[in-house]
Design a protein around this motif. Structure first.
Motif, mmCIF file in Angstrom:
data_model
loop_
_atom_site.group_PDB
_atom_site.id
_atom_site.type_symbol
_atom_site.label_atom_id
_atom_site.label_comp_id
_atom_site.label_asym_id
_atom_site.label_seq_id
_atom_site.Cartn_x
_atom_site.Cartn_y
_atom_site.Cartn_z
ATOM 1 N N GLY A 81 -39.991 -17.988 -104.078
ATOM 2 C CA GLY A 81 -38.664 -17.372 -104.154
ATOM 3 C C GLY A 81 -38.146 -16.609 -103.064
ATOM 4 N N ALA A 89 -35.175 -20.836 -104.397
ATOM 5 C CA ALA A 89 -36.492 -20.821 -103.828
ATOM 6 C C ALA A 89 -36.744 -22.189 -103.202
ATOM 7 N N ASP A 243 -41.831 -14.806 -105.973
ATOM 8 C CA ASP A 243 -41.049 -14.361 -104.943
ATOM 9 C C ASP A 243 -41.712 -14.053 -103.443
#
Length: 249
Positions: A81, A89, A243
């Motif tokens: 991400g 992403a 992420d």
């Protein structure tokens, strides 16, 4: 290929408990210490030789995350991400070789509207961070040629519009169930939630509809078909997702 069919009624319950529509053995870094440079080699030449000899690792994946990938896994779907609160992403497929991890494809992707979470809850509009096995697939359309167990049926429908007003029709033409809070070896439509319904579920990789998801990861339809044809249960595929900052640990 294993084909299963589920009653359409199963989706009605599933959609109420899903994100979009839904264990590990430590791995060891086998990199060796750089070999001493030959008497005639310059320091820069020695560094280049050492870098080429070292096994290729998964980019951006830190030691804690890497340790959660099973030792016998030979295919990794890496979803990175853009940020903790971003719905944008990238998805890349890596395959284990004698030289380490080799990237085979990389595509643009979406994740949940509000980004990512280390403790996903139903309705939080965040995608769960972690390493999860991939064993089951399905969709509204017929099996495109996957080796994963595939459940085709009319239950894979996604009515309405997305967060940006885009139509959701076709989003579940092809799906791969991410084994977060679900029973592996069942249809993606199965709503069994081992962690309880409050922890959400129904986290899938599915066809992109042009905007953020409720918790899933989405890629273009052609890419979904390619991914389905490539994943092989004999190679113990997993998805590593989160992420960039979280995956770096």
């Amino acid at each position: 290929m294993i084909t299963r069919r589920s009653p359409v009624a199963l989706l009605a319950v599933s959609l109420l408990l899903t994100g979009c529509g839904g264990g590990a053995v430590a791995a060891t870094d086998h990199s060796s210490d750089p070999a001493p440079a030959a008497p005639s080699a310059s320091p820069s030449a020695s560094s280049e030789i050492s870098a080429e000899a070292a096994p290729r690792q998964l980019p951006g994946v830190g030691p804690k995350t890497l340790a959660r990938i099973p030792a016998d896994t030979e295919q990794v779907v890496l979803v990175t991400g853009r940020g903790a609160n971003s719905s944008v992403a990238s998805l890349a497929l890596y395959e284990r070789t004698d030289d380490g991890w080799q990237q085979t494809v990389s595509w643009a992707a979406h994740n949940a509207l509000r980004g990512w979470s280390n403790h996903h809850m139903a309705g939080d509009l965040r995608s769960p961070i972690g390493v999860y096995t991939l064993t089951d697939a399905g969709g509204l359309l017929k099996d495109p040629g996957t080796k994963l167990a595939y459940d085709q049926g009319s239950g894979f429908v996604s009515p309405g519009t997305g967060f940006e007003g885009e139509p959701l029709a076709g989003s579940f033409d092809y799906v791969i169930a991410i084994n977060y809070n679900r029973q592996p070896g069942t249809s993606p439509l199965d709503w069994t939630r081992p962690l309880g319904s409050s922890r959400g579920g129904g986290i899938w990789i599915h066809v992109d509809h042009g905007g953020p998801t409720h918790g899933c990861v989405s890629i273009a339809e052609d890419h979904m078909k390619e991914l389905l044809r490539t994943l092989d249960p004999a190679r113990r595929p997993v998805v590593v997702m989160g992420d960039a900052a979280s995956l770096s640990h």
